[in-house]
Design an enzyme around this catalytic site. Structure first.
Site, short mmCIF file in Angstrom:
data_model
loop_
_atom_site.label_atom_id
_atom_site.label_comp_id
_atom_site.label_asym_id
_atom_site.label_seq_id
_atom_site.Cartn_x
_atom_site.Cartn_y
_atom_site.Cartn_z
CG ASP A 224 23.81 -44.20 -12.22
OD1 ASP A 224 24.47 -44.93 -12.46
OD2 ASP A 224 25.01 -43.28 -11.69
CG HIS A 247 25.55 -45.16 -16.62
ND1 HIS A 247 25.78 -44.55 -15.97
CD2 HIS A 247 24.70 -43.94 -17.73
CE1 HIS A 247 26.31 -42.62 -16.12
NE2 HIS A 247 25.37 -42.63 -17.12
#
Ligand SMILES: *[C@@H]1O[C@H](CO)[C@@H](O)[C@H](O)[C@H]1NC(C)=O
Ligand SMILES: *[C@@H]1O[C@H](CO)[C@@H](O)[C@H](O)[C@H]1NC(C)=O
Length: 398
Positions: A224, A247
């Protein structure tokens, strides 16, 4: 002059010695040390060593002088543990040569919000250490669609002050790796975060409700956000960070709640993204909120094959539920992007998708060079105002 400074040196020495003699059980330079192995920890990766760690902390925390918890080489199985303050002294060191290992049975810590947490501590140094949350079982559970525990953060610093962390590694956390929440004056340097790019919800470092946090010289690869910045973060400095997989570095998600502290004065400088979903992102829910993002500087970033190198997305609403107006209340202003270069993995390299109710203002682009294979990269703007200067590729839509 000379005799006077000699005199003040002598009197200072005298005061120090008197202080040491009267107030401290040991000379200041020889901090009390609590070795977890002497307290019963076993470096075999399976004996429950939690009690030894908690006992070492209890002794360090109740020492009136500087003290050190020492963790030798080897692998120590530790259950969910809270290292709570306030402590007697403002100088506690965790010196870790070894590894802390969570159970591979994800149920053991999966229902605790945190595996290791420091709370209400002032003046803590953490040197070294590998924290292995063994999260892959929980990730698999979450992917299977079964009902699973929420999962534990590897390490959280909560409501603490004057924290210095150097050379720590966080591996395979069940959820977020390192969380800084409700803190003041925290430095994380030389941190390494490692987890699969496919591991769900494993943000590398999350900072919220905190001020004066510095993240330096760190390498983060996870499933993430490499760094996520939540409500109430201010005076945050991030420099020399390599991100990927992951991310990207993200301010947000913000604005999930109608009453929310804003994010301000964030500098993100000299960062490199490799194969990430985003580079520099600001993300908010498409819901009413009184929050804001202001005074942000993104400077000297290199993108290697990044899907959304520069992105503001104010339309986050998973499943399209709970976003009655489909417009974000978060007010974004004064965001500068300076010297951003590299390659985009998609045609739209710059995307400002701001709120129709609260357009972004004061966006500044300066010296941006982003390419998309052999094609021309594009920029897309909605409800975004500001200006561009210097070299601009793709050409600005502001
Ligand atoms: C911040 O914390 C460090 C310890 O990590 C301490 O040495 C320093 O004095 C603190 N700074 C301020 C402004 O309190
Ligand atoms: C912004 O944050 C930095 C630390 O990142 C700090 O040195 C500076 O004083 C802050 N500026 C303001 C206006 O608060």
């Amino acid at each position: 002059m000379a005799s006077r400074s000699t005199y003040s040196f002598l009197s200072l020495t005298l005061i120090t010695l008197t202080y040491v003699a009267l107030c401290s059980p040991l000379p200041v330079t020889f901090a009390a040390q609590y070795n977890v192995v002497s307290l019963g920890a076993v470096a075999d990766g399976k004996t429950d060593s939690s009690k030894a760690f908690l006992d070492a902390w209890a002794s360090a925390c109740s020492s009136s002088g500087p003290s050190t918890v020492y963790v030798p080489m080897g692998s120590f199985y530790v259950k969910a543990a809270a290292f709570n303050g306030p402590c007697k002294s403002n100088f506690i060191t965790f010196m870790i040569d070894g590894t802390l290992l969570a159970s591979s049975n994800y149920g053991m810590i999966g229902n605790s919000a945190n595996w290791i947490i420091f709370r209400h501590v002032t003046g803590l140094n953490v040197y070294g250490g590998t924290f292995n949350g063994q999260g892959s079982g929980l990730w698999a559970c979450k992917k299977s669609g079964k009902s699973c525990p929420g999962g534990a953060t590897n390490i959280q610093f909560s409501n603490s002050k004057d924290i210095f962390v150097s050379g720590l590694s966080s591996v395979n956390s069940q959820t977020f790796h390192i969380v800084v929440n409700g803190c003041q004056n925290v430095t994380l340097q030389g941190v390494q975060v490692t987890a699969s790019g496919a591991s769900p919800n494993t943000d590398g470092i999350h900072v919220s409700q905190s001020t004066s946090v510095t993240i330096l010289n760190s390498r983060i690869g996870t499933g993430d956000d490499c760094v996520s910045i939540g409500p109430g973060a201010s005076n945050l400095w991030i420099e020399n960070v390599a991100c990927g997989p992951g991310h990207g570095i993200s301010i947000g998600s913000l604005g999930q709640n109608s009453q929310e502290a804003g994010v301000q004065n964030v500098t993100v400088k000299t960062v490199m993204f490799t194969g990430t979903q985003n580079g520099l992102r600001i993300k908010s829910w498409a819901r009413p909120s009184n929050g804001f993002v202001r005074n942000i500087l993104f400077q000297h970033a290199v993108m290697n094959n990044v899907q959304n190198p520069i992105i503001i997305d104010q339309h986050y609403c998973p499943g399209n539920v709970g976003c009655p107006t489909q417009a974000s209340g978060i007010k974004i202003s004064d965001v500068t992007y300076q010297d951003i270069q590299g390659t985009s993995a998609t045609a739209v390299a710059v995307k400002f998708d701001c709120s129709s109710m609260n357009p972004c203002t004061g966006i500044k682009l300066q010296d941006v060079k982003l390419t998309y294979g052999s094609q021309v990269a594009q920029a897309s703007c909605a409800h975004a105002g500001g200006m561009a200067s210097g070299f601009m590729q793709p050409s600005s839509c502001l």
